[in-house]
Design an enzyme around this catalytic site. Sequence first.
Site, short mmCIF file in Angstrom:
data_model
loop_
_atom_site.label_atom_id
_atom_site.label_comp_id
_atom_site.label_asym_id
_atom_site.label_seq_id
_atom_site.Cartn_x
_atom_site.Cartn_y
_atom_site.Cartn_z
CG ASP A 88 -1.92 1.10 1.21
OD1 ASP A 88 -2.95 0.93 0.53
OD2 ASP A 88 -1.67 2.16 1.83
CD GLU A 117 -4.42 4.45 -1.37
OE1 GLU A 117 -5.36 4.47 -2.20
OE2 GLU A 117 -4.49 4.97 -0.25
#
Lengths: 368, 283
Positions: A235, A278
């Site tokens: 992430d 993301e």
Amino acid sequence: MDKDRFEKLKKQESNVIRSLLKKQNEMLGQSLLHLDHLIYLQKSISLMSLADINKVLADKLPYILFIRYFSLFLFDKSKNVLSLASHNHPDLTENLVLRQWDSEIMSEAITRGSYILESDYAKSRFFQRVNNPLFEHNFFITIPLMIENEIIGVLNLNDNEKGYLNVTDLDFFLNVSEFISLSISNAQSFEKAERLSVTDGLTGLTNRQHLEASLMSEILRSRRYRSPLSLVMMDVDYFKGVNDTFGHQEGDDVLTSIASIIKSMCRSHDVAARYGGEEFVLVLPETNGSGAWKIAERVREEVENHRFDHEGKVHSVTISCGIAEFNNEGNQDYTDLIRVADAALYQAKESGRNKTIMGGGNEIFKGG
Amino acid sequence: MKFSKVDEFVTAEGLPSLPGQILNILDELGRTSAMDYTVLQKIQYDPAIALSVLKAANSPLYGYASRISSLQQAAGLLGPGAIRNIVLTTPILERYQDNGGLHSPLDHSRLWLHMTVTAALASGLGRCMGHTETDVYFTAGLIHGVGKIALSAYRPHALLEWMQLAECEQLSLLEIEKRTLGFTHVDIGVKIVETCGLPEQLISVLKNCYASENNEIPDQLSGVVCLAKNLANSWGFADGIESVVPVGMNKLISLLKISEKDMEEWTPQLRENVDLVVQAQEG
């Protein structure tokens, strides 16, 4: 009319009719043969895979067209590039890629959008100073493969048993080329649709749906062969800050660059996917936890060291990683593996970000 | 075969052609390269095959229904493959029977030559008069007599009788046909080209082949084809069927507003056009 003249004229007419019938018989026979071949070709290349079509063409096209040699190039209009897709020349380089202008005859056929027939290879302006000992006869024909006026490739044909081409042959070649164009175009569309359905539009990585399917099949494989399997979940740290500071376009560019870094670290059988906004996931077959940790660290370091340039302002980002190793003795499923990696990722975030945490622990697995 | 109606002269397989003509074209189709042009060279000497080519090009299949007036355009549209199929399926016009008799007492080759000479003259006249679509003039000249081809192919013996009657009574063939058959070869020709879906300008040429008898020319194309037909007759290329020509040449020239001086100036070029066609036909 006297009897002799009558008989003479009658004989003349009868001879002409006999010749005519023979000619008609021969031409009708040839037409039927062509029709048979056309139907056979159509059945043979009604395939969804371009590679399969190319293989069938390499094997069968010379027999279908009664020619000795052929080559088929696919044309990429956006790059003006011709790629060799199928051929039966003994000495032609496999995977040959030419710029459009490298071949004058193919380039002209593409520009004109119509076939070019050179009846004398030796005297052709396209083949000056070129000698090909393979060709026994002199004709050469280049046919652009078209779908709705878009050129998708070029078919080159030369040399046959007869040593010449007639109108019927040419007509047959043109009909066959239309069938080939259609099959290639269908296969290209199918492959594109298939690719798009499993690909994330922004990053070009595998999308979440396909990741889950891949992960399930890797789990089955790992169980069957008792082979290691690991998963890395990544992430981007403070990604909202990137969007807020530099705008969403830069945010997208950051995600694309990270995807490129991840891809560059992947082996051929690894699966790199965009999992969410993301978040990225790497599925690593034949890899245990420590191997996955090394790969995750390499990705993390590479991202950390990467410099992003936004309108002259250089900035950097970091990622956090969580790892899960699949226990092929147990009965976990893919959701368990993702849950472990996600928990490890959470720990990496909680403990300061820009780090990799190895997941595990029975409390997270449903089974053991 | 008995014919009582115009419709019965319209056959699905198209008009027959001379065996030598068909063989010539098939030979050309079997040769190497240069293709479209040489094929066109051959089919332009055969009104029956030309009509079939025009019929195919004017069918809805190619998207130009009733819009192709030129053989050249039609051949380009269809391509050599389709033309080959048309030629291959063209019925053969036989003159002699196996049992020693005659299928037809007529010399069809004269009719064929008359049609191609008329085509060459119509095209030449069109050019001299400043018309740009000379290929349409050629085509109109070539097919102007398809009604006679149909009569000569399907009722040759009756046609011979009518020809003899016309000669004997010094009447036009049209009058004899009307009296005996109830309709004329013009009606047959018009029916055939209408059934083939040809454009109105070509149908008009067939309708108005003899319109100048009434001191009028409905359109330039029809008038030019009429004049070309008359010129062909007077230069020794009559069709061998019509002995009494209804309209005089001078009348046509004046109706078309062509001066004598122009006609004199154009004649050498027109003769040259005719010679080329005759040589090609005989060659």
